[in-house]
Write a protein that holds these residues in place. Sequence first.
Motif, PDB file in Angstrom:
ATOM      1  N   GLY A  81      52.324   8.212 -29.097  1.00  0.00           N
ATOM      2  CA  GLY A  81      52.532   6.819 -28.815  1.00  0.00           C
ATOM      3  C   GLY A  81      52.480   5.893 -29.947  1.00  0.00           C
ATOM      4  O   GLY A  81      52.844   6.497 -30.928  1.00  0.00           O
ATOM      5  N   GLU A  82      52.183   4.715 -29.686  1.00  0.00           N
ATOM      6  CA  GLU A  82      52.517   3.568 -30.932  1.00  0.00           C
ATOM      7  C   GLU A  82      51.075   3.405 -31.561  1.00  0.00           C
ATOM      8  O   GLU A  82      51.056   3.973 -32.603  1.00  0.00           O
ATOM      9  CB  GLU A  82      53.002   2.393 -30.136  1.00  0.00           C
ATOM     10  CG  GLU A  82      53.537   1.340 -31.522  1.00  0.00           C
ATOM     11  CD  GLU A  82      54.096   0.110 -30.683  1.00  0.00           C
ATOM     12  OE1 GLU A  82      54.776   0.221 -29.693  1.00  0.00           O
ATOM     13  OE2 GLU A  82      53.415  -0.850 -30.911  1.00  0.00           O
ATOM     14  N   ALA A  83      50.253   2.863 -30.839  1.00  0.00           N
ATOM     15  CA  ALA A  83      48.970   2.428 -31.453  1.00  0.00           C
ATOM     16  C   ALA A  83      47.960   2.041 -30.441  1.00  0.00           C
ATOM     17  O   ALA A  83      48.346   1.871 -29.370  1.00  0.00           O
ATOM     18  CB  ALA A  83      49.133   1.268 -32.419  1.00  0.00           C
ATOM     19  N   PRO A  84      46.749   2.216 -30.734  1.00  0.00           N
ATOM     20  CA  PRO A  84      45.685   1.868 -29.657  1.00  0.00           C
ATOM     21  C   PRO A  84      45.813   0.361 -29.204  1.00  0.00           C
ATOM     22  O   PRO A  84      46.230  -0.394 -30.042  1.00  0.00           O
ATOM     23  CB  PRO A  84      44.345   2.149 -30.360  1.00  0.00           C
ATOM     24  CG  PRO A  84      44.612   2.828 -31.480  1.00  0.00           C
ATOM     25  CD  PRO A  84      46.111   2.544 -31.945  1.00  0.00           C
ATOM     26  N   GLY A  85      45.617   0.252 -28.089  1.00  0.00           N
ATOM     27  CA  GLY A  85      45.590  -1.047 -27.480  1.00  0.00           C
ATOM     28  C   GLY A  85      44.038  -1.675 -27.337  1.00  0.00           C
ATOM     29  O   GLY A  85      42.992  -0.798 -27.835  1.00  0.00           O
ATOM     30  N   GLU A  88      41.940   1.122 -25.659  1.00  0.00           N
ATOM     31  CA  GLU A  88      41.674   2.276 -26.445  1.00  0.00           C
ATOM     32  C   GLU A  88      40.835   1.822 -27.631  1.00  0.00           C
ATOM     33  O   GLU A  88      39.844   2.833 -27.992  1.00  0.00           O
ATOM     34  CB  GLU A  88      43.092   2.643 -26.990  1.00  0.00           C
ATOM     35  CG  GLU A  88      43.935   3.084 -25.784  1.00  0.00           C
ATOM     36  CD  GLU A  88      44.797   2.127 -25.027  1.00  0.00           C
ATOM     37  OE1 GLU A  88      44.704   0.877 -25.384  1.00  0.00           O
ATOM     38  OE2 GLU A  88      45.209   2.332 -23.970  1.00  0.00           O
ATOM     39  N   PRO A  94      43.081   7.446 -26.629  1.00  0.00           N
ATOM     40  CA  PRO A  94      44.496   7.012 -26.606  1.00  0.00           C
ATOM     41  C   PRO A  94      44.752   6.819 -25.104  1.00  0.00           C
ATOM     42  O   PRO A  94      44.288   7.412 -24.046  1.00  0.00           O
ATOM     43  CB  PRO A  94      45.375   7.869 -27.015  1.00  0.00           C
ATOM     44  CG  PRO A  94      44.730   9.255 -27.213  1.00  0.00           C
ATOM     45  CD  PRO A  94      43.400   8.720 -27.262  1.00  0.00           C
ATOM     46  N   PHE A  95      45.709   5.893 -24.742  1.00  0.00           N
ATOM     47  CA  PHE A  95      46.094   5.509 -23.332  1.00  0.00           C
ATOM     48  C   PHE A  95      45.222   5.869 -22.072  1.00  0.00           C
ATOM     49  O   PHE A  95      45.346   6.709 -21.242  1.00  0.00           O
ATOM     50  CB  PHE A  95      47.348   6.856 -23.023  1.00  0.00           C
ATOM     51  CG  PHE A  95      48.712   6.386 -23.893  1.00  0.00           C
ATOM     52  CD1 PHE A  95      49.552   5.470 -23.535  1.00  0.00           C
ATOM     53  CD2 PHE A  95      48.923   6.912 -25.051  1.00  0.00           C
ATOM     54  CE1 PHE A  95      50.639   5.236 -24.179  1.00  0.00           C
ATOM     55  CE2 PHE A  95      50.061   6.754 -25.622  1.00  0.00           C
ATOM     56  CZ  PHE A  95      50.882   5.914 -25.208  1.00  0.00           C
ATOM     57  N   ASN A 121      48.669   8.848 -31.407  1.00  0.00           N
ATOM     58  CA  ASN A 121      49.435   7.754 -31.602  1.00  0.00           C
ATOM     59  C   ASN A 121      49.825   7.778 -33.036  1.00  0.00           C
ATOM     60  O   ASN A 121      49.243   8.637 -34.021  1.00  0.00           O
ATOM     61  CB  ASN A 121      48.603   6.391 -31.337  1.00  0.00           C
ATOM     62  CG  ASN A 121      48.501   5.962 -30.034  1.00  0.00           C
ATOM     63  OD1 ASN A 121      49.347   5.865 -29.453  1.00  0.00           O
ATOM     64  ND2 ASN A 121      47.224   5.798 -29.637  1.00  0.00           N
ATOM     65  N   HIS A 195      58.453   3.456 -23.450  1.00  0.00           N
ATOM     66  CA  HIS A 195      56.842   3.716 -23.857  1.00  0.00           C
ATOM     67  C   HIS A 195      56.407   3.047 -22.199  1.00  0.00           C
ATOM     68  O   HIS A 195      57.229   2.401 -21.589  1.00  0.00           O
ATOM     69  CB  HIS A 195      56.654   2.488 -24.688  1.00  0.00           C
ATOM     70  CG  HIS A 195      55.066   2.472 -25.087  1.00  0.00           C
ATOM     71  ND1 HIS A 195      54.205   2.276 -24.108  1.00  0.00           N
ATOM     72  CD2 HIS A 195      54.497   3.099 -26.165  1.00  0.00           C
ATOM     73  CE1 HIS A 195      52.754   2.268 -24.622  1.00  0.00           C
ATOM     74  NE2 HIS A 195      52.876   2.725 -25.929  1.00  0.00           N
TER      75      HIS A 195
HETATM   76  N1  URA Z   1      49.940   2.082 -26.174  1.00  0.00           N
HETATM   77  C1  URA Z   1      50.002   3.284 -27.295  1.00  0.00           C
HETATM   78  O1  URA Z   1      51.107   3.208 -27.816  1.00  0.00           O
HETATM   79  N2  URA Z   1      48.936   3.978 -27.343  1.00  0.00           N
HETATM   80  C2  URA Z   1      47.984   3.813 -26.777  1.00  0.00           C
HETATM   81  O2  URA Z   1      46.989   4.677 -26.916  1.00  0.00           O
HETATM   82  C3  URA Z   1      47.922   3.025 -25.682  1.00  0.00           C
HETATM   83  C4  URA Z   1      48.838   2.044 -25.496  1.00  0.00           C
END
Ligand code: URA
Length: 226
Positions: A81-85, A88, A94-95, A121, A195
């Motif tokens: 994925g992209e990055a923690p929100g 997270e 993650p996610f 991520n 995503h």
């Molecule tokens: N979106 C992401 O790309 N990664 C995460 O871990 C959570 C949301």
Amino acid sequence: MKTNIKKLFAEAMKDQKAIFGDDLYDSVEVKIEQLESFDNATSLEELNNLICNCQKCELGKTRTKFVFGVGNPNADAMLIGEAPGADEDKQGEPFVGRAGKLLNDILIAIKFKREDVFIANTLKCRPPNNRDPHPLEMETCRPYLDKQIELIKPKVILCLGRIAASQIIGGKLALAKMRGEVFDLNGIKVMATYHPAALLRNPGWKKGCWEDVQKFRKLYDELTGK
Ligand code: URA
């Protein structure tokens, strides 16, 4: 030009030493050594221990938790994925928020359990207010992802969203052009889809995602003989 992080830290720490004394200086030296040696890690656990205090970019200052990744360390399938929100960042996994719940449902629909795959991520720390990762942050964090891929040795990777897809597949292709195609990353097959957070905003894209992930599962079955 490659930045010599160790040298920069060492110089900054000399000033700190004058103010705070030897104890602080020595412990910072140990941390620098750990960060520099992450490439020698032989397991994911060791890698996590070596990089989890990373301060190589500004996100190290604002994160709550470093989000290394989760799942089967020997997974044949990896999801990026992209990055923690916000969720997270709080939980260190993650996610786990709303997008994560949808991702779990997508995985179940193609007969994976979350524990079967490895989820990571492109960035290990949350960008403030969930802004897009900056190119320098992506570049700085990329060696950690590469090392994870090297240790896990997945046969297939699914990139979740534009940011992960452009990072892993490269080039300037739009996500629409990457979806449905199979790319190669040093012998690993790579695909891309929407995503999950984008699917929550645009439910009409779910049909396309369903087609992508079915193709991903088929590719996984072919390559693993499962
Ligand atoms: N979106 C992401 O790309 N990664 C995460 O871990 C959570 C949301």
